[in-house]
Write an enzyme that holds these catalytic residues in place. Sequence first.
Site, mmCIF file in Angstrom:
data_model
loop_
_atom_site.group_PDB
_atom_site.id
_atom_site.type_symbol
_atom_site.label_atom_id
_atom_site.label_comp_id
_atom_site.label_asym_id
_atom_site.label_seq_id
_atom_site.Cartn_x
_atom_site.Cartn_y
_atom_site.Cartn_z
ATOM 1 N N CYS A 1 0.814 -1.203 0.000
ATOM 2 C CA CYS A 1 0.000 0.000 0.000
ATOM 3 C C CYS A 1 0.859 1.270 0.000
ATOM 4 O O CYS A 1 1.486 1.559 -1.008
ATOM 5 C CB CYS A 1 -0.989 -0.059 1.160
ATOM 6 S SG CYS A 1 -2.455 0.928 0.849
ATOM 7 N N GLU B 1 -1.342 -8.230 5.782
ATOM 8 C CA GLU B 1 -1.013 -8.327 7.215
ATOM 9 C C GLU B 1 -2.253 -8.166 8.102
ATOM 10 O O GLU B 1 -2.180 -8.438 9.301
ATOM 11 C CB GLU B 1 0.078 -7.295 7.585
ATOM 12 C CG GLU B 1 -0.374 -5.840 7.711
ATOM 13 C CD GLU B 1 -0.600 -5.149 6.372
ATOM 14 O OE1 GLU B 1 -0.543 -5.800 5.328
ATOM 15 O OE2 GLU B 1 -0.858 -3.931 6.401
ATOM 16 N N HIS C 1 -3.506 -5.187 1.773
ATOM 17 C CA HIS C 1 -2.934 -5.364 3.123
ATOM 18 C C HIS C 1 -3.026 -6.812 3.612
ATOM 19 O O HIS C 1 -3.940 -7.143 4.379
ATOM 20 C CB HIS C 1 -3.689 -4.492 4.126
ATOM 21 C CG HIS C 1 -3.350 -3.044 4.046
ATOM 22 N ND1 HIS C 1 -2.370 -2.450 4.813
ATOM 23 C CD2 HIS C 1 -3.864 -2.066 3.280
ATOM 24 C CE1 HIS C 1 -2.304 -1.173 4.532
ATOM 25 N NE2 HIS C 1 -3.201 -0.910 3.599
HETATM 26 N N1 GLN Z 1 -3.466 6.436 0.774
HETATM 27 C C1 GLN Z 1 -2.247 6.127 1.485
HETATM 28 C C2 GLN Z 1 -1.070 6.879 0.867
HETATM 29 O O1 GLN Z 1 -1.206 7.469 -0.154
HETATM 30 C C3 GLN Z 1 -1.984 4.645 1.464
HETATM 31 C C4 GLN Z 1 -3.035 3.941 2.239
HETATM 32 C C5 GLN Z 1 -2.551 2.732 2.962
HETATM 33 O O2 GLN Z 1 -1.355 2.478 3.076
HETATM 34 N N2 GLN Z 1 -3.484 2.001 3.507
HETATM 35 O O3 GLN Z 1 -0.017 6.873 1.433
#
Ligand code: GLN
Length: 200
Positions: free
Chosen positions: A79, A171, A169
Amino acid sequence: MVIGVLALQGAFIEHEKVLKSLGAECFEIRQKKDLERHMDGLVLPGGESTVMGKLMVELDLFENLKEQILNGLPVFGTCAGLILLAQNLSNDTKKYFGTLPVTVKRNAYGRQLGSFSKEEEMKYVGKIPMTFIRAPYIESVRGDVEVLAKVDGNIVAVRYGNQLGISFHPEVTQNSAVHAYFLKMCRQKQNALKTLSGIG
Ligand code: GLN
């Protein structure tokens, strides 16, 4: 297997729990002296990429980590971690490590409606639950980047040599298959290094 987990912000504890349950040793990277420790792999967790990017520079972690990634250290970005690795962001002028030749769209599913779960196939890993939280997705890949998973036509997981980048995610689910795959990448790298030093 010793895994360093960037622990400045975000979902780092969740990664440590999964990695430990698979038998890996973890340590948290919070300050420069933590980088004196040897690691077989690095995890860049989800959270807020802008905050992590800023703190890494302020704490003087950024250049060291970038160099280790470029030198082949296995890295797993989830992410926000994927955003940190990406060479380009389509909707942001910022760039962090830029070691992964992909274009990533931040908050690609919209800010509020951006959290959902789906079960999909990931290459080398199998069918797994994928939880997206204000997630990015990968708009395009270049060179030898291998696409490992797509959801609704959007790329959500890639591998490029030592770099594994995913927009969801793992995890936060009960399924540890993606982490097991990352540890396998780390083991292969460790074996390759052992062979090299054996020859040398
Ligand atoms: N929207 C977040 C970002 O741009 C990422 C979201 C997340 O890691 N759950 O950093």
